[in-house]
Design an enzyme around this catalytic site. Structure first.
Site, PDB file in Angstrom:
ATOM      1  N   TYR A  74       0.830  -1.204   0.000  1.00 29.52           N
ATOM      2  CA  TYR A  74       0.000   0.000   0.000  1.00 29.52           C
ATOM      3  C   TYR A  74       0.868   1.258   0.000  1.00 29.52           C
ATOM      4  O   TYR A  74       0.593   2.226  -0.720  1.00 29.52           O
ATOM      5  CB  TYR A  74      -0.932   0.007   1.205  1.00 29.52           C
ATOM      6  N   LYS A 117       0.974   4.296  -2.959  1.00 29.68           N
ATOM      7  CA  LYS A 117       0.796   5.722  -2.673  1.00 29.68           C
ATOM      8  C   LYS A 117       2.011   6.529  -3.141  1.00 29.68           C
ATOM      9  O   LYS A 117       1.863   7.670  -3.599  1.00 29.68           O
ATOM     10  CB  LYS A 117       0.544   5.939  -1.187  1.00 29.68           C
TER      11      LYS A 117
END
Length: 347
Positions: A207, A211
């Site tokens: 994750y 990002k």
């Protein structure tokens, strides 16, 4: 710039500023991932600004319809529309963009909020690791396919549209290994099953990586937009919020996250204020937000890795490979890049 865990805690203990408002009469707003979490809360704030059209782009018909009803009940806004799109399916993204093109309407604000967090390797029907496709391939694909409509909107209505990509402060806590950046097929390696299973840390940091790639995409796109292009592209950190992103947690991870949420998390409404700020702030001088990373209702410097020579190399590599990948998904991508963007990034 880097932020420590203590800095993160202090930021989370800072009271968010009130939501920024403006008049959106006559304008068209699209919010991806609009039926839940910060996406839905941002949609409510935007609805209260009375846009001419407000499109909730959602993956699930039933949940999207429920969100429409809730939006009307809580804001009184009656012009919201539900459009279905699944970012884990390139064909669905293409269909959404084609529908918008055929619809013939303007597009003033596009908030790309849809995203997933994955801690297991799960491929999509298109053969990509799911979070990488949703967060870092389909999100740019949607942006590029709708870019001509936003530029046309600017020229036809003497306005400056906004493209807002939701990223995160977690991009400060991840880098990409130099050997990968200097090797072949960076995007494909990052999305490969072999790499994802090479060490447990790869998926633990997945994750965070997606990002970071959001930040790279916004900076790369902005660098290639000719300065005179009437379009503001930025990326925003909503902060650590109560969120359904972590709904798959279980066991110790779930207990620790629940404790962290209780101690530190913003409400989803508080987090959504950042999306709204990125979409409507500085109406008198929108250039202040071109290509910027936004957090706590202000422009902030991105990570040291992003600003480093190695980060710059990674950004350009990822951009070139992304255009190649998406150009195979839809040849329009190459046409749009050739017509609207510069061959090389500006300094």
């Amino acid at each position: 710039m880097q932020i420590s865990f203590w800095s993160f805690v202090c930021n989370q203990w800072t009271t968010p500023k009130p939501v920024l408002t403006t008049d959106l009469a006559g304008k068209t707003v699209v919010v991806l991932g609009a039926n839940t979490g910060i996406g839905f809360e941002a949609t409510k704030h935007l609805a209260r600004m009375n846009p001419g059209r407000l499109i909730l782009a959602c993956r699930n018909q039933t949940k999207g319809e429920a969100a429409l009803g809730k939006l009307k009940a809580e804001t009184g806004y009656t012009k919201a529309e539900l459009w279905i799109v699944d970012l884990a399916d390139f064909a669905s993204v293409k269909h959404f963009a084609q529908r918008f093109e055929q619809d013939g309407g303007r597009l003033d604000i596009l908030v790309e909020n849809a995203g997933v967090a994955a801690w297991d390797y799960v491929p999509t029907k298109d053969g990509w690791e799911t979070s990488l496709q949703v967060n870092d391939l389909s999100t740019p694909l949607m942006a590029l396919l709708l870019l001509p409509i936003m530029v046309k909107t600017a020229k036809d209505h003497a306005t400056i549209p906004r493209l807002v990509v939701v990223s995160s402060e977690v991009h400060y806590w991840v880098t990409i290994d130099k050997s990968l950046i200097e090797g072949p097929n960076l995007f494909k390696v990052l999305g490969s099953k072999e790499y994802c299973h090479s060490t447990p840390k790869v998926l633990e940091d997945r994750y965070l990586l997606t990002k970071l790639l959001n930040v790279f995409f916004v900076r790369a796109l902005n660098a290639r937009l000719p300065p005179a292009t009437p379009l503001v592209v930025n990326t925003v950190n909503p902060g650590y919020c109560y969120s359904e992103l972590r709904r798959t947690f279980s066991g110790i991870r779930l207990m620790l996250d629940n404790l962290m949420q209780w101690c530190l998390a913003f409400t989803t409404e508080q987090g959504s204020r950042q999306l709204v700020w990125a979409a409507v702030a500085h109406q008198d001088d929108p250039d202040k937000l071109r290509g910027q990373y936004i957090t706590a209702s202000k422009v902030e410097e991105v990570s040291d890795f992003v600003l480093s020579p190695l980060g710059a190399k990674a950004q350009d590599r990822l951009w070139d490979e992304m255009v190649e990948i998406l150009g195979k998904v839809d040849p329009k991508v190459h046409d749009i890049v050739d017509k609207y963007l510069s061959d090389s990034p500006s300094a």
